[in-house]
Write a protein that holds these residues in place. Structure first.
Motif, mmCIF file in Angstrom:
data_model
loop_
_atom_site.group_PDB
_atom_site.id
_atom_site.type_symbol
_atom_site.label_atom_id
_atom_site.label_comp_id
_atom_site.label_asym_id
_atom_site.label_seq_id
_atom_site.Cartn_x
_atom_site.Cartn_y
_atom_site.Cartn_z
ATOM 1 N N PRO A 1 -62.351 16.676 26.756
ATOM 2 C CA PRO A 1 -63.429 15.909 26.137
ATOM 3 C C PRO A 1 -63.196 14.394 26.173
ATOM 4 O O PRO A 1 -64.152 13.628 26.203
ATOM 5 N N ASP A 2 -61.918 13.974 26.169
ATOM 6 C CA ASP A 2 -61.620 12.539 26.151
ATOM 7 C C ASP A 2 -60.183 12.283 26.606
ATOM 8 O O ASP A 2 -59.385 13.214 26.738
ATOM 9 N N ARG B 1 -53.814 12.597 26.833
ATOM 10 C CA ARG B 1 -52.533 11.952 26.498
ATOM 11 C C ARG B 1 -51.713 12.805 25.540
ATOM 12 O O ARG B 1 -50.494 12.931 25.689
ATOM 13 N N ALA B 2 -52.378 13.410 24.544
ATOM 14 C CA ALA B 2 -51.669 14.281 23.600
ATOM 15 C C ALA B 2 -51.069 15.475 24.328
ATOM 16 O O ALA B 2 -49.915 15.852 24.092
ATOM 17 N N TRP B 3 -51.832 16.062 25.225
ATOM 18 C CA TRP B 3 -51.364 17.193 26.024
ATOM 19 C C TRP B 3 -50.173 16.796 26.889
ATOM 20 O O TRP B 3 -49.170 17.495 26.951
ATOM 21 N N HIS C 1 -45.004 20.952 27.123
ATOM 22 C CA HIS C 1 -45.549 20.498 28.398
ATOM 23 C C HIS C 1 -44.557 19.583 29.110
ATOM 24 O O HIS C 1 -44.422 19.635 30.331
ATOM 25 N N LEU C 2 -43.832 18.767 28.354
ATOM 26 C CA LEU C 2 -42.795 17.920 28.961
ATOM 27 C C LEU C 2 -41.723 18.782 29.627
ATOM 28 O O LEU C 2 -41.264 18.469 30.728
ATOM 29 N N LEU C 3 -41.340 19.876 28.979
ATOM 30 C CA LEU C 3 -40.362 20.796 29.571
ATOM 31 C C LEU C 3 -40.924 21.434 30.833
ATOM 32 O O LEU C 3 -40.226 21.534 31.850
ATOM 33 N N THR D 1 -42.081 20.775 45.432
ATOM 34 C CA THR D 1 -41.404 19.743 46.230
ATOM 35 C C THR D 1 -42.085 18.399 46.048
ATOM 36 O O THR D 1 -41.449 17.360 46.186
ATOM 37 N N SER D 2 -43.384 18.418 45.729
ATOM 38 C CA SER D 2 -44.114 17.185 45.431
ATOM 39 C C SER D 2 -45.352 17.540 44.633
ATOM 40 O O SER D 2 -45.785 18.696 44.618
ATOM 41 N N TYR D 3 -45.909 16.539 43.955
ATOM 42 C CA TYR D 3 -47.128 16.762 43.183
ATOM 43 C C TYR D 3 -47.862 15.447 42.997
ATOM 44 O O TYR D 3 -47.288 14.360 43.174
ATOM 45 N N SER D 4 -49.127 15.541 42.642
ATOM 46 C CA SER D 4 -49.905 14.366 42.272
ATOM 47 C C SER D 4 -50.849 14.754 41.140
ATOM 48 O O SER D 4 -51.220 15.924 40.998
ATOM 49 N N VAL D 5 -51.196 13.763 40.334
ATOM 50 C CA VAL D 5 -52.120 13.960 39.229
ATOM 51 C C VAL D 5 -53.169 12.859 39.286
ATOM 52 O O VAL D 5 -52.829 11.685 39.435
ATOM 53 N N GLU D 6 -54.410 13.259 39.197
ATOM 54 C CA GLU D 6 -55.513 12.308 39.135
ATOM 55 C C GLU D 6 -56.331 12.617 37.888
ATOM 56 O O GLU D 6 -56.545 13.788 37.559
ATOM 57 N N VAL D 7 -56.772 11.586 37.199
ATOM 58 C CA VAL D 7 -57.636 11.738 36.037
ATOM 59 C C VAL D 7 -58.938 11.024 36.363
ATOM 60 O O VAL D 7 -58.929 9.854 36.737
#
Length: 100
Positions: free
Chosen positions: A53-54, A59-61, A67-69, A80-86
Motif C-alpha cells: 500500500p505504501d 521499509r518495515a518489511w 526478513h534480514l536473516l 548467485t545474484s539478485y536485484s530489487v526494484e520498487v
C-alpha cells in the motif's frame, strides 16, 4: 500502490529455502500489509512480485529481523545474484475471471 520486483539467479534451492520462502510470504501478507505476493522460478531465474500500500510498509518489511536473516541466507546460500526494484503502480486494470 507499490510493487517490489525481486529478480535472482538461483544457485541452489533446498528444503530450508522452501520453508523460508513460505514464512516470508506469510509474514508479508499477514503482518506487513502486503496486498499480493507472486513468485515463479524457471530454470535458474526467479522473479517475485509483491504489492504494497505504501513505502512505509515496504521499509518495515525490509528491516524485519526474520526478513534480514532470509536476505543474508539468500546472498550466502541460494542466489548467485539478485536485484530489487520498487515502483509505484500508476494504473491497474483486470479483465475476465482468471485475472486476480
Amino acid at each position: 500502490m507499490y510493487v517490489v520486483i525481486f529478480r535472482a539467479t538461483v544457485r541452489q534451492l533446498d528444503e530450508t529455502y522452501t520453508q523460508m520462502a513460505a514464512r516470508m510470504r506469510e509474514l508479508a501478507l499477514t503482518e506487513f500489509g502486503c496486498l499480493a505476493f507472486h513468485a515463479v522460478t524457471e530454470g535458474t531465474q526467479e522473479v517475485a512480485l509483491s504489492y504494497w500500500p505504501d513505502e512505509a510498509a515496504i521499509r518495515a518489511w525490509k528491516s524485519h529481523p526474520e526478513h534480514l536473516l532470509a536476505q543474508q541466507q539468500g546472498r550466502e546460500r541460494w542466489y548467485t545474484s539478485y536485484s530489487v526494484e520498487v515502483a509505484q503502480v500508476r494504473r491497474a486494470y483486470h479483465g475476465g475471471e482468471a485475472a486476480t
